[in-house]
Write a protein that holds these residues in place. Structure first.
Motif, short mmCIF file in Angstrom:
data_model
loop_
_atom_site.label_atom_id
_atom_site.label_comp_id
_atom_site.label_asym_id
_atom_site.label_seq_id
_atom_site.Cartn_x
_atom_site.Cartn_y
_atom_site.Cartn_z
N GLU A 145 18.79 15.91 -33.99
CA GLU A 145 19.49 17.10 -34.48
C GLU A 145 18.55 18.26 -34.74
O GLU A 145 18.98 19.38 -34.95
CB GLU A 145 20.30 16.76 -35.74
CG GLU A 145 19.48 16.36 -36.94
CD GLU A 145 19.07 14.89 -36.96
OE1 GLU A 145 18.24 14.53 -37.82
OE2 GLU A 145 19.53 14.11 -36.12
N THR A 146 17.25 18.01 -34.68
CA THR A 146 16.28 19.10 -34.89
C THR A 146 16.11 19.98 -33.66
O THR A 146 15.53 21.06 -33.75
CB THR A 146 14.90 18.54 -35.29
OG1 THR A 146 14.42 17.72 -34.24
CG2 THR A 146 14.99 17.75 -36.58
N VAL A 147 16.62 19.54 -32.50
CA VAL A 147 16.48 20.32 -31.26
C VAL A 147 17.55 21.40 -31.21
O VAL A 147 18.73 21.13 -31.43
CB VAL A 147 16.58 19.40 -30.02
CG1 VAL A 147 16.63 20.22 -28.74
CG2 VAL A 147 15.42 18.43 -29.98
N ASP A 148 17.12 22.61 -30.90
CA ASP A 148 18.05 23.73 -30.72
C ASP A 148 18.46 23.76 -29.25
O ASP A 148 17.71 24.22 -28.39
CB ASP A 148 17.36 25.04 -31.11
CG ASP A 148 18.32 26.22 -31.12
OD1 ASP A 148 19.46 26.08 -30.64
OD2 ASP A 148 17.91 27.29 -31.62
N VAL A 149 19.64 23.24 -28.96
CA VAL A 149 20.12 23.11 -27.58
C VAL A 149 20.20 24.46 -26.88
O VAL A 149 20.03 24.55 -25.67
CB VAL A 149 21.49 22.38 -27.56
CG1 VAL A 149 22.04 22.27 -26.16
CG2 VAL A 149 21.36 21.01 -28.19
N ASN A 150 20.44 25.52 -27.61
CA ASN A 150 20.57 26.85 -27.01
C ASN A 150 19.23 27.46 -26.61
O ASN A 150 19.20 28.48 -25.93
CB ASN A 150 21.29 27.79 -27.99
CG ASN A 150 22.69 27.32 -28.27
OD1 ASN A 150 23.40 26.89 -27.37
ND2 ASN A 150 23.09 27.36 -29.53
N ARG A 151 18.12 26.85 -27.01
CA ARG A 151 16.81 27.41 -26.69
C ARG A 151 15.98 26.51 -25.77
O ARG A 151 14.76 26.61 -25.71
CB ARG A 151 16.03 27.68 -27.98
CG ARG A 151 16.66 28.79 -28.81
CD ARG A 151 15.92 29.11 -30.09
NE ARG A 151 14.49 28.84 -30.05
CZ ARG A 151 13.78 28.51 -31.11
NH1 ARG A 151 14.35 28.40 -32.29
NH2 ARG A 151 12.48 28.29 -31.02
N ILE A 152 16.63 25.63 -25.01
CA ILE A 152 15.92 24.77 -24.08
C ILE A 152 15.51 25.59 -22.86
O ILE A 152 16.31 26.35 -22.32
CB ILE A 152 16.79 23.56 -23.65
CG1 ILE A 152 17.06 22.67 -24.86
CG2 ILE A 152 16.11 22.77 -22.54
CD1 ILE A 152 18.00 21.52 -24.59
N GLN A 153 14.26 25.44 -22.44
CA GLN A 153 13.75 26.16 -21.28
C GLN A 153 13.13 25.17 -20.30
O GLN A 153 12.62 24.13 -20.70
CB GLN A 153 12.69 27.18 -21.70
CG GLN A 153 13.21 28.25 -22.63
CD GLN A 153 12.09 29.16 -23.10
OE1 GLN A 153 10.92 28.81 -23.06
NE2 GLN A 153 12.46 30.35 -23.55
N ALA A 154 13.15 25.53 -19.01
CA ALA A 154 12.56 24.67 -17.99
C ALA A 154 11.83 25.52 -16.96
O ALA A 154 12.26 26.62 -16.63
CB ALA A 154 13.64 23.84 -17.31
N LYS A 155 10.71 24.96 -16.47
CA LYS A 155 9.91 25.64 -15.46
C LYS A 155 9.35 24.58 -14.53
O LYS A 155 8.90 23.52 -14.98
CB LYS A 155 8.78 26.41 -16.13
CG LYS A 155 7.94 27.23 -15.19
CD LYS A 155 6.91 28.04 -15.96
CE LYS A 155 6.17 28.96 -15.02
NZ LYS A 155 5.19 29.78 -15.73
N TYR A 156 9.38 24.85 -13.23
CA TYR A 156 8.87 23.89 -12.25
C TYR A 156 7.68 24.51 -11.54
O TYR A 156 7.79 25.57 -10.93
CB TYR A 156 9.97 23.53 -11.24
CG TYR A 156 9.54 22.53 -10.20
CD1 TYR A 156 9.29 21.22 -10.55
CD2 TYR A 156 9.38 22.91 -8.88
CE1 TYR A 156 8.90 20.29 -9.60
CE2 TYR A 156 9.00 21.98 -7.92
CZ TYR A 156 8.75 20.67 -8.29
OH TYR A 156 8.36 19.74 -7.35
N GLU A 157 6.52 23.86 -11.67
CA GLU A 157 5.33 24.35 -10.98
C GLU A 157 4.41 23.18 -10.65
O GLU A 157 4.27 22.24 -11.43
CB GLU A 157 4.60 25.41 -11.80
CG GLU A 157 4.11 24.95 -13.16
CD GLU A 157 3.47 26.08 -13.96
OE1 GLU A 157 3.49 27.23 -13.52
OE2 GLU A 157 2.95 25.77 -15.04
N ASN A 158 3.81 23.26 -9.47
CA ASN A 158 2.84 22.25 -9.00
C ASN A 158 3.37 20.82 -9.07
O ASN A 158 2.64 19.90 -9.43
CB ASN A 158 1.53 22.37 -9.79
CG ASN A 158 0.87 23.71 -9.63
OD1 ASN A 158 0.94 24.32 -8.55
ND2 ASN A 158 0.25 24.20 -10.67
#
Length: 146
Positions: free
Chosen positions: A110-123
């Motif tokens: 419950e400590t995770v803010d689902v609205n602020r999840i980010q993802a990046k794909y590199e290498n």
């Protein structure tokens, strides 16, 4: 008269059953082959003060191949790569690798803010940042003793 010795211990039979039953097939076929690792990519999870960081090893994909969904209880990461179209007249001489789809789910707190999840794909690594909710602590309240 011949002396016959009986082994009444169930342990040797139990060990034999474990190694000759479906458990051995399950371990051998899923964990000890490269198939397990291509359908379940390795993941590293690190917790920092502000976030959980997930690194998914997935070389050969492009960012459009990934689908990430999350709710209050879990995050699901999946990827699917379409088969490359064959060019007419080309002859496949050797093919040692292919890209398989995968889907992995992780429970989140419950400590995770689902609205602020980010993802990046590199290498070849998908980096997912699960930011934690900001802890807004109330100012200390003074209690008067009566």
């Amino acid at each position: 008269m011949t002396h016959v010795k009986f082994n009444h211990s169930p342990l040797p039979r139990l060990v034999e059953d474990i190694f000759n039953s479906g458990w051995n097939k399950y371990v051998k076929d899923d964990f000890l082959t490269s198939d397990f690792f291509t359908t379940h990519p390795p993941v590293n999870i690190v917790e920092t003060k502000d976030a959980f960081l997930l690194d998914v090893v997935a070389p050969g994909f492009v960012k459009e191949d990934f689908k990430i969904s999350a709710d209050d209880k879990a995050i699901t990461i999946s990827a699917e790569r379409k088969a490359e179209a064959k060019t007419e007249g080309d002859k496949q001489v050797r093919r040692e690798f292919n890209f398989k789809s995968f889907k992995r789910s992780f429970s989140i707190t419950e400590t995770v803010d689902v609205n602020r999840i980010q993802a990046k794909y590199e290498n070849g690594i998908l980096k997912v940042t699960l930011s934690k909710k900001e802890n807004k602590q109330d100012a200390p309240k003074e209690i008067v003793v009566e």
